[in-house]
Design a protein around this motif. Structure first.
Motif, mmCIF file in Angstrom:
data_model
loop_
_atom_site.group_PDB
_atom_site.id
_atom_site.type_symbol
_atom_site.label_atom_id
_atom_site.label_comp_id
_atom_site.label_asym_id
_atom_site.label_seq_id
_atom_site.Cartn_x
_atom_site.Cartn_y
_atom_site.Cartn_z
ATOM 1 N N UNK A 16 44.557 41.719 29.700
ATOM 2 C CA UNK A 16 45.894 42.016 30.972
ATOM 3 C C UNK A 16 46.422 43.145 30.530
ATOM 4 N N UNK A 17 47.443 43.455 29.294
ATOM 5 C CA UNK A 17 47.902 44.554 28.723
ATOM 6 C C UNK A 17 47.237 45.297 29.571
ATOM 7 N N UNK A 18 46.055 46.159 29.548
ATOM 8 C CA UNK A 18 45.496 46.806 29.970
ATOM 9 C C UNK A 18 44.747 47.354 31.241
ATOM 10 N N UNK A 19 45.336 45.778 31.955
ATOM 11 C CA UNK A 19 44.793 46.165 33.194
ATOM 12 C C UNK A 19 45.098 46.712 34.394
ATOM 13 N N UNK A 35 40.767 46.112 47.311
ATOM 14 C CA UNK A 35 40.604 45.744 45.743
ATOM 15 C C UNK A 35 40.676 46.668 44.750
ATOM 16 N N UNK A 36 41.623 46.172 43.680
ATOM 17 C CA UNK A 36 41.542 47.246 42.436
ATOM 18 C C UNK A 36 40.328 47.251 41.691
ATOM 19 N N UNK A 37 39.950 48.059 41.617
ATOM 20 C CA UNK A 37 38.628 49.026 40.379
ATOM 21 C C UNK A 37 39.608 48.460 39.157
ATOM 22 N N UNK A 38 38.903 47.455 38.426
ATOM 23 C CA UNK A 38 38.930 46.389 37.279
ATOM 24 C C UNK A 38 40.540 45.890 37.078
ATOM 25 N N UNK A 39 40.886 45.078 38.502
ATOM 26 C CA UNK A 39 41.653 44.433 38.363
ATOM 27 C C UNK A 39 41.498 43.340 39.813
#
Length: 1013
Positions: free
Chosen positions: A560-563, A707-711
């Motif tokens: 969550x901190x790095x997303x 869409x957010x990549x990796x999010x």
């Protein structure tokens, strides 16, 4: 597990036992985050505990003999029926109970048949509750030599049930059957103890037939894969390979083994957390494999009589009259006691004599076996790398050949006329993951050496060069081909082998017992078994679940901190009243609301995307699948998005469509705290969509997926309120609309067939034709009054004007908004003069109205001239053509009007339209008249933008030629808008379609020429 549980396939041969396995699987694969798996793996010591289990593998070819099932429990479960003097690894003379209590061979043979196990036996190998996993492979439980059995496309469960019943009765209480797989005469059963059963997961079974035609089930294998303790993959293979003692049979056995190895496939493995492999596994991916059965490998090049004579030295004491029953003269047979005495010769005191080791005693069973094993085909093929060379091993053979014996006899080899050579046909092999990896490394090194050698040879380096030169010379036909049998190394006691499993756990396996049961008499094969001691790391599910939760929480926090994270803000317009005086905005609507939407009118809304995370965020609108394999795209036809920045680039190309990550339509990247503005535009200009919106079968509601990549995905609802349009309707509907236009009916029930007819033709057509006629006269008059020195009027160089626009005035969509306002006025029954700004000249006004008229006519669902009317009209025209009649133009017009009179409203609309076109053509033709002083030959005719017309086909009188050009262009422009072709048009040849179109144009020209003056 029954054969039916192995999965189904659409292949024709799928139901045939031993068919090629289906490569597909119906199980949906579930991917697990790699970091989660890695983190969980690093803490495996916290949720695993060491366990120990004995695995007993048994194999027996029962030769379809009746009553053999009565012996199975005694030898396989209880370990009985072993003759210690002729036994194998792990068996010695020390046994519980008194040997005097055991039944004699004579008595045992005399009371056969079943059960044939000797009485008073206490068992010589572990059994009962000492064993945690029992794996039994039986061959020929039915007569495979019978074509009816061999070709049977299913298995008879009653045969297998007989075996299961006696095994269940022999096993200790609580043992569970976890594997059952049958292929004609092959049967594989695996039972586990109550303590092991909870640790068995992912059981998968399959069959591979290699018999008749290469896939029938009279030969082949039944195989099972199970996972023990979530850590250790075990595979059991029960096979029956090709029989025969010649070279062709040997090659076929090797081929059978290769087919089994390559065609065996298992289901994907699913762990306790629900994660699954993407694909199933094949042989070689397991941690421990056990291959057993009637492999049918023989003693190569050995005369059967010589082998029987040699072995009789050890079995004659078991046979009451060996010299008579075997056909070998007694004078040629020495007794075991004599041989034993000769082995201790030279000692004066028997008590002080040191006994020779079995392998050094020329009269011992071990010496005899060691002398025969170099001729064993299986060992030869393994050493030659032709079969079972990829890591397979076998325990030391210290027992007599398992085949072929007389049924009902302990040690009497084949006394029939065939006198088959005794052989170790029945075998139990095993392989560890470590052994398979060693083999793979060896093969890789050999391939690399061979490639290196080929490269050096290609460079011309001679093998006879300097000693310092190193050549990697590899010959696959000779290298590693050492068929010499290591009589001591290969027959030595096995050592424990340490194995790192596929999941990374540490296991250890040891072969404790490998022996045959000579005192089982009900088949011509002696059964054999092997006992393995397996130490493995077992997952404790409760501990793993707890560790998994801890790891998941920690990873979730870190992720969550790095997303990537974005925030979407939609600009909301102030509320505006709609036609029904209701506020079109909705404060509770969390999306993009375009409010009232009308045809051709662009509505715009803005939205802002901000990167509110700590890392760059790559985003874009993604496709919405409407069905498998057919994406709808990110936007409907009426919606577009305009970004205030360029998309991401890769190798100089925009990351659009399939180039974008995660199948984004277009990829954009925002740095932390950066923003991007997007303008969403709604515009309905597709007639098919207009028809659906008018009828209510479609609406302007949609959900965009951002869409957010990796999010996480963001779902943005979009909506608009469609305002009814007069376009894309039928004449029958339009003539029932009251004064005030279609908008007056907004929100009401659409006008139906029961509504009163209000107009003889659509009111919209009346208004448009009247306005165009009036503006044409005005435009021509203004042009004449204002004067345009050196500039020709548009109708002077365009014979299609005003219905073919002058593109000079309509570049870059200058009048798109005005055009949309005209459509709105048409729908609201409002005056057109209120739409046009003062700066729009009469010429542009008439051209805009002409475009609206054409769009209106093209959108009519039934057309001015319907398909039915045209079919009747065309029938008459073609009849005249065929009869070569040439009626006058007045007669032609009367015939057409008579046909149109069948549909009065369409007739009125046709006359109204053609009358307007006549008058406009007259005005334009008069304005285009050349100067009377100009010679006729020098008169420039207007260009013909819609149709190519040759000058010689026109009148030589300029005034008439101009009118002909105008009529031809008008008719060509309006032909598709007026006429609707019958359904057979698509099936017609191109030549016939062209002829039909010319007839339609001719009808229009006929009515346009009526008003010439």
């Amino acid at each position: 597990m029954s054969p039916a549980s192995t999965g189904s396939t659409d292949r024709l041969d799928a139901n045939i036992p031993g068919a090629f396995p289906d490569g597909s699987t119906s199980q949906q694969s579930i991917s697990t985050h790699q970091t989660l798996s890695q983190s969980l793996y690093t803490r495996r010591a916290e949720y695993t505990r060491s366990r120990n289990v004995r695995i007993k593998v048994g194999s027996w070819n029962v030769a379809a003999q009746k009553g053999t099932e009565q012996d199975i429990g005694a030898w396989f479960v209880d370990g009985k029926g072993i003759e210690e003097s002729l036994a194998g690894l792990g068996v010695d003379d020390a046994r519980p109970g008194s040997s005097e209590s055991r039944e004699s061979i004579t008595g045992q043979e005399a009371r056969s048949p079943s059960p044939t196990i000797l009485r008073g036996d206490h068992g010589a190998v572990p059994g009962g509750e000492e064993v945690g996993i029992y794996a039994l492979g039986l061959q020929e439980i039915v007569d495979i030599n019978s074509p009816a059995e061999a070709l049977r496309p299913y298995t008879d469960p009653t045969v297998a049930n007989r075996w299961k019943d006696v095994i269940k009765a022999a096993l200790p209480k609580g043992y569970q059957l976890v594997v059952e797989q049958q292929l004609v005469g092959l049967l594989l059963l695996v039972y586990v103890s109550p303590t092991v059963y909870p640790h068995i997961k992912n059981v998968s079974t399959t069959s591979v037939g290699t018999g008749l035609m290469g896939y029938m089930g009279n030969k082949g294998a039944v195989t099972a894969r199970l996972v023990l303790g979530e850590t250790t993959r075990l595979v059991f293979i029960n096979s029956h390979l090709a029989a025969g003692a010649d070279k062709a049979a040997l090659d076929r056995r090797n081929w059978d083994a290769g087919q089994i190895a390559t065609r065996t496939r298992f289901d994907p493995i699913t762990d306790a957390l629900g994660s699954a492999q993407a694909h199933g596994e094949c042989l070689g991916e397991e941690d421990f494999a056990f291959w057993f059965g009637d492999l049918n490998y023989r003693l190569e090049g050995m005369p059967g009589d010589d082998v029987r004579r040699l072995l009789l030295r050890h079995t004659k004491d078991l046979d009451p009259e060996p010299s008579i029953e075997s056909g070998i003269p007694s004078s040629n047979v020495s007794t075991t006691s004599d041989a034993s005495k000769s082995s201790t010769a030279g000692s004066s005191d028997d008590e002080d004599a040191i006994p020779l080791p079995p392998e050094l005693d020329p009269a011992s069973l071990q010496t005899t076996i060691l002398s025969l094993l170099p001729h064993d085909e299986l060992h030869q093929q393994m050493k030659a790398g032709k079969a079972f060379a990829d890591g397979w091993a076998e325990g030391p053979i210290r027992f007599l050949p398992s085949y072929k014996y007389d049924v009902g006899k302990v040690g009497l080899f084949d006394s029939s006329e065939k006198r088959r050579c005794p052989s170790w046909c029945d075998r139990i092999l095993y392989r560890t993951r470590a052994a398979k990896q060693r083999y793979d490394i060896k093969i890789k090194e050999q391939d690399e050496a061979r490639k290196k050698d080929d490269e050096m040879k290609a460079k011309g380096i001679d093998h006879a060069g300097d000693d310092d030169e190193v050549l990697y010379d590899y010959d696959p036909d000779t290298d590693g081909d050492n068929v010499e049998y290591d009589e001591y190394g290969d027959n030595a006691d096995p050592e424990p082998e340490h194995v790192t499993t596929k999941e990374g756990f540490s296991d250890e396996i040891l072969l404790e017992y490998y022996t045959s049961h000579m005192r089982v008499l009900s088949s011509d094969h002696k059964p054999l078994d092997a006992v393995f001691n397996l130490t493995y790391d077992a997952v404790i599910p409760e501990l793993k679940a707890a560790i998994h939760q801890e790891v998941a929480r920690e990873l979730d926090r870190q992720e969550n901190e790095g997303r990537p994270s974005i925030t979407v803000v939609v600009d909301r317009p102030t509320g505006t009243p709609s036609l029904d005086n209701k506020d079109t905005t909705d404060s509770a609507f969390d999306g993009v609301d375009f409010g009232d939407v009308q045809f051709a009118k662009s509505k715009r809304r803005n939205m802002t995307i901000a990167n509110t995370g700590r890392v760059p965020a790559t985003f874009g609108f993604t496709d919405r699948p409407i069905d498998e394999g057919h994406p709808e795209g990110p936007f409907p036809s009426w919606l577009t998005a305009i970004f205030d920045r360029e998309p991401d680039l890769a190798d100089g190309k925009a990351l659009t469509d399939k180039l974008a990550p995660d199948y984004l339509h277009t990829a954009y990247t925002l740095e932390p705290a950066d923003v991007c503005n997007i303008e969403l535009k709604c515009k309905v200009d597709n007639m098919e969509l207009v028809r659906d919106l008018n009828s209510g079968t479609k609406n302007l509601d949609y959900v965009l997926v951002l869409r957010v990549q990796n999010g996480r995905d963001h779902f943005l609802p979009v909506r608009g309120r469609w305002l009814q349009s007069a376009l894309s309707r039928s004449i029958d509907k339009l003539i029932r609309i009251p004064e005030g236009g279609i908008r007056k009916l907004q929100g009401q029930k659409p006008a139906g067939d029961d509504e009163a007819v209000r107009w003889s033709a659509p009111r919209e057509l009346f208004r448009l034709t009247e306005a165009i006629e009036s503006l044409t006269e005005r435009t021509i008059a203004e042009w004449d009054m204002t004067g345009h020195e050196g500039e020709r009027a548009p109708w002077m160089h365009n014979a299609g004007w005003p219905f073919v626009k002058d593109s000079r005035y309509f570049e870059d969509g200058n009048y798109d908004e005005t055009l949309a306002d005209v459509y709105d006025a048409l729908d609201c029954d409002a005056g057109f003069d209120t739409v046009f700004d003062a700066g729009i000249a009469a010429m542009q006004r008439v051209e805009i109205l002409a475009e609206v008229l054409l769009q209106f006519l093209c959108s009519l669902q039934d057309g001015i001239v319907t398909a039915e009317l045209w079919a009747k009209l065309e029938e008459g025209l073609m009849a005249r053509e065929k009869a070569k009649q040439q009626p006058s133009p007045d007669e032609e017009r009367l015939f057409a009007l008579e046909v149109f009179s069948k549909a009065p409203n369409h007739n009125v609309a046709f006359v109204l339209l053609t009358s307007m076109l006549q008058r406009v053509a007259n005005e334009v033709a008069n304005a285009s008249k050349p100067d009377p002083k100009t010679p006729r030959s020098s008169v420039d005719l207007p260009a013909s933008p819609q149709v190519s017309v040759r000058r010689k086909t026109l009148s030589k009188v300029p005034e008439v030629a101009i009118r002909q050009l105008i009529n031809r262009n008008y008719a060509t422009v309006f032909v598709d808008a007026v006429f609707r072709a019958p359904p057979d048009a698509e099936k017609m040849r191109e030549k016939d379609r062209t002829a039909r179109r010319e007839r339609m144009i001719g009808v229009l020209e006929l009515f346009l020429a009526e008003g010439e003056r």
